[in-house]
Structure formats: structure tokens, C-alpha cells
Enzyme design. Structure first.
Site, short mmCIF file in Angstrom:
data_model
loop_
_atom_site.label_atom_id
_atom_site.label_comp_id
_atom_site.label_asym_id
_atom_site.label_seq_id
_atom_site.Cartn_x
_atom_site.Cartn_y
_atom_site.Cartn_z
N GLY A 183 0.85 -1.30 -0.34
CA GLY A 183 -0.28 -0.01 -0.09
C GLY A 183 0.91 1.39 -0.17
CE LYS A 184 6.36 0.27 3.06
NZ LYS A 184 7.71 -0.09 3.67
CB VAL A 185 3.65 2.35 -4.77
CG1 VAL A 185 3.89 2.80 -6.63
CG2 VAL A 185 5.10 2.90 -3.77
#
Ligand SMILES: NC(=O)c1ccc[n+]([C@@H]2O[C@H](COP(=O)([O-])OP(=O)(O)OC[C@H]3O[C@@H](n4cnc5c(N)ncnc54)[C@H](O)[C@@H]3O)[C@@H](O)[C@H]2O)c1
Length: 403
Positions: free
Chosen positions: A331-333
Site C-alpha cells: 500500500g506504499k505506492v
């Protein structure tokens, strides 16, 4: 076949010697794969500008990744609605990259918040204090260096007593001042140190040599992901033995950096990261999105832009070498933004001055966002949204005070 005949051949069917099976093979995607620029650069003359070399000569492998990073940064990320976070690992300020590149990026408004190793911020202070940091050699005899009161960072040499120890003495004196006697996050700590660094610059007749002084003047919050893991942290611990009340609280940093990313999105803008090296500053910069989604349970999608320069491999499983697509799974990018993610495998000492030059040559300065001044507002908005998304109360059972 004669040369004159050969140049008339435009497709494989026209080649008489071609076997039947090959003639029948159609190539529906060939055009797509050959759509890139033809590799046919002009001879270098010595008169070219650096931006020309990046655009026209960096055509393959990591030079092409560096070109993509430069173009993504200058053409897309520097749009006014993009909030840019930068992580800094590796011994960059001792190599002069603070002065040459990081300060110009801060002054031009090309970086809005920073996560650095403590080491980069500690060694930054030698520049404000006008203490010498010199080019040397990685072949120097380290025993002889020690006998001569010098320390070595690969091919950089710094005096021990009148460089490191002298910086430490001033840090401890600073940390015992009244404004440091409280608990704080590292953005506030570095802002306070930056005020001193700006004054040291002025007294030494120097201009724009200290990253922390530049960040202080520009209102760029500067965090460190491992507050105890540097000579700044060591000196904070040292004065604690003498009763200092200075305490660094990393949770303040986690919430503030998360608040910065959320505020960028909630203002209708986008968020991007430029990651120089890996290490814990890289994760600290990127974990803002999982913090929003996984811990605070606020609906969000990840970073919009991702540039990383690193020497670390992805196949060891270490975060330093993790790719943007791996970051998607956390879910970081934002998965829909993967085309706007570039990883360049090279040394920051090469890539950072090139990207800085390219950006300054191609893009006018941006208005400073001065996020440091907005942190109280940013924290209020984050807290409000947290309680709006979660059916929870304060741990003592009371309702949260949100205004
Ligand atoms: N005097 C001090 O305060 C001092 C001095 C040195 C280190 N430290 C501490 O040690 C820790 C480690 O710091 P570090 O800076 O050595 O980072 P590091 O070696 O942990 O770097 C992290 C990763 O970044 C990448 N990297 C490093 N240099 C690079 C470069 N030039 N180009 C491309 N990629 C690069 C590598 O993949 C590396 O694995 C930090 O917490 C730091 O504060 C403190």
C-alpha cells in the site's frame, strides 16, 4: 543480394531467402516494442550542456533510468500540487552533497520534507562551523590516520579533535539550553539545531553551506528515522546523564510525516518521494501510507510518484533494494501510478548533482510550502480524520477534543 535491392526491402515477406514459416509469422506487437527512440546519438563535442547529455545521450541501462528520473522529477513531480518527500541515506553531507545539491533543492522548493540518517545531519554541522572536511584517498593508512587525529569515510577525511569532538562539544552545550528541555519530535529538534547552524554560518561569513540551516530558513521539516543512531543521538544521551530533559519521541515523527502525506492528498494534490539510498530513512518515508491505511484505517491508495537511486539488490529481500512494485503490495505506492516509478542503480554521489542540475535548469523555483510552520494544523487534521474513520474514544473513555 545487392545493396540497392536490400534497401527496398521494408518487411520480412519481401526477403526472398526467408523460410516459409518465418514469412507466415505476423508480428502484431512489433511496432509497440520498437516505439522507443532510435539509439543513434550524435558525436559528443565537449560543447554540450548537461541537460542535453541527459536527454540525448543517456539512452540505455542505468543512464536511461537516471534520465527517466530527471524527466519525471522536472516534468511531472515539480507540479505545484505535488508534495515531495526526500530520504537521505549514505554518507552524503561529508561528500559535499549537502552544499552542492540538497541546499539548492530546498531553496528552490523542490523538496518539502526530509527524512535523513542522523549521520548526514551531524556531519552537516562541520560545514556550518567552517570545520574542514577534505578529499583524501581510500588507500590511506588508517592506523596512521588515527595517529594523526583524523577519521576516514572512504576517501573523505575529517579531523577528530578539532572536527568531530569540537562539533560534539557545541552540540552538548546547545542541548543543555532551556529550549531543548522537553520532549519533542526530530523535526522540532533539527529546526532548533538549524537555528544555531544558521547563526554559525552567519558568524563564519558563510552562505548556504548547512542543510539544517537551509531547512530551518525554508520551513522544511527534517526528520531522522533512528534518533539514537548518530552522534546527534549520542550527545542527546550524553546530556541526559547530566539531567537534561530533552527526549526524542519517534511517534511524533511517525504521525507528523503521515499527516504531511494525508494533507497533500486531502488538499486535492499528489504525493511523491525521492529516495536516495535505502536504509531506515527509505522505509520511514514510505511507511506513511501503510500508517494511513493499515493503522489509522483511513482510505488511501499510496504514493503517486516514486524515484529511487540505490546500489541495493531486490533479491536479498532487504528494504533498501525493494522495488516500487513490491511497495505496491504494502500500500506504499498506488498501483495505478507504477509507470511514474523509476529505480536507478547507481551511486547517489553521481545521480544527485545531475538530477539537481537538470531540475534547476528545466523548472523554475516552486513556492515554498513551509510545512514545518503548518505541522500543528496538519496534526489536527490527521487526528480528526482518524476519529472520523474509527469508532473509538480516548483510552480513558472520554471523547476526543478535536477543535
Ligand atoms: N557519526 C555519525 O553520526 C554516523 C556516522 C556513520 C553512520 N551513522 C549511522 O549509521 C546508520 C547507517 O547510515 P549510512 O548512511 O551508512 O547508511 P547505510 O549504509 O545503512 O545505507 C542504506 C542503504 O543505502 C544505500 N546506499 C548507501 N550509500 C549509497 C550511495 N552512495 N549510493 C546509492 N545507494 C547508497 C545502500 O543500499 C545501503 O544499503 C545511520 O543511522 C547513521 O545515522 C552515524
Amino acid at each position: 543480394m545487392a545493396r540497392t535491392e536490400r534497401h527496398k526491402i521494408h518487411n520480412r515477406e519481401a526477403v526472398a531467402e526467408m523460410p516459409e514459416w518465418m514469412k507466415e509469422k505476423n508480428c502484431p506487437h512489433k511496432k509497440k516494442y520498437m516505439a522507443g527512440k532510435r539509439i543513434h546519438p550524435k558525436n559528443i563535442t565537449g560543447k554540450e550542456k548537461l541537460t542535453y547529455l541527459v536527454d540525448e545521450v543517456f539512452l540505455a541501462y542505468n543512464s536511461a533510468r537516471l534520465k527517466e528520473a530527471c524527466q519525471l522529477f522536472a516534468n511531472r513531480m515539480l507540479a505545484p500540487d505535488v508534495t515531495i518527500g526526500m530520504s537521505i541515506s549514505g554518507a552524503l553531507t561529508p561528500a559535499g552533497l549537502g552544499c552542492s545539491s540538497i541546499i539548492p533543492l530546498i531553496k528552490a522548493g523542490f523538496v518539502d520534507w526530509i527524512v535523513s540518517t542522523g549521520a548526514n545531519l551531524y556531519h552537516d554541522l562541520h560545514f556550518a562551523l567552517n570545520y574542514p572536511v577534505h578529499s583524501g584517498s581510500f588507500k590511506f593508512d588508517d592506523t596512521d590516520l588515527r595517529d594523526n587525529d583524523l577519521v576516514r569515510i572512504y576517501d573523505v577525511v575529517i579531523p577528530y579533535s578539532d572536527g568531530l569532538m569540537a562539533t560534539d562539544d557545541l552540540l552538548r552545550e546547545m542541548f543543555m539550553q532551556p529550549e531543548f528541555q522537553k520532549e519533542m519530535g526530530t523535526a522540532e529538534l533539527h529546526h532548533l539545531i538549524g537555528k544555531y547552524a544558521a547563526e554559525w554560518e552567519r558568524k563564519n561569513g558563510l552562505k548556504d553551506v548547512s542543510v539544517m540551516a537551509a531547512a530551518y530558513r525554508a520551513g522544511v521539516p527534517c526528520y531522522t528515522s533512528s534518533p539514537g543512531d548518530s552522534t546527534i543521538g549520542m550527545n542527546v544521551a550524553g546530556v541526559e546523564l547530566r539531567g537534561s530533559k530533552l527526549r526524542m519521541n519517534p511517534s511524533i515523527d511517525v504521525n507528523e510525516t503521515t499527516g504531511i502525506v494525508l494533507a497533500a492528498k486531502r488538499a486535492g494534490g499528489r504525493s511523491g518521494v525521492v529516495l536516495w539510498g535505502g536504509g531506515s530513512p527509505k522505509n520511514f518515508t514510505l511507511q506513511t501510507e501503510p500508517q494511513i491505511q493499515e493503522v489509522l484505517r483511513i482510505k488511501e491508495f499510496g504514493q503517486d510518484f516514486f524515484i529511487q537511486v540505490t546500489d541495493a539488490r531486490p533479491d536479498t529481500g532487504g528494504l533498501s533494494g525493494a522495488t516500487p512494485s513490491e511497495a505496491v503490495s504494502w500500500g506504499k505506492v498506488d498501483p495505478t501510478k507504477l509507470p511514474d516509478a523509476v529505480v536507478c542503480y547507481t551511486d547517489t554521489t553521481i545521480a544527485m548533482p545531475i538530477l539537481t542540475h537538470y531540475a534547476l535548469a528545466k523548472h523554475k523555483p516552486r513556492k515554498l510550502k513551509r510545512l514545518y510552520d503548518q505541522l500543528p494544523k496538519i496534526m489536527k487534521a490527521l487526528t480528526k480524520e482518524y476519529f472520523a474513520h474509527n469508532d473509538v474514544k480516548m483510552i480513558d473513555g472520554s471523547d476526543p477534543v478535536l477543535d
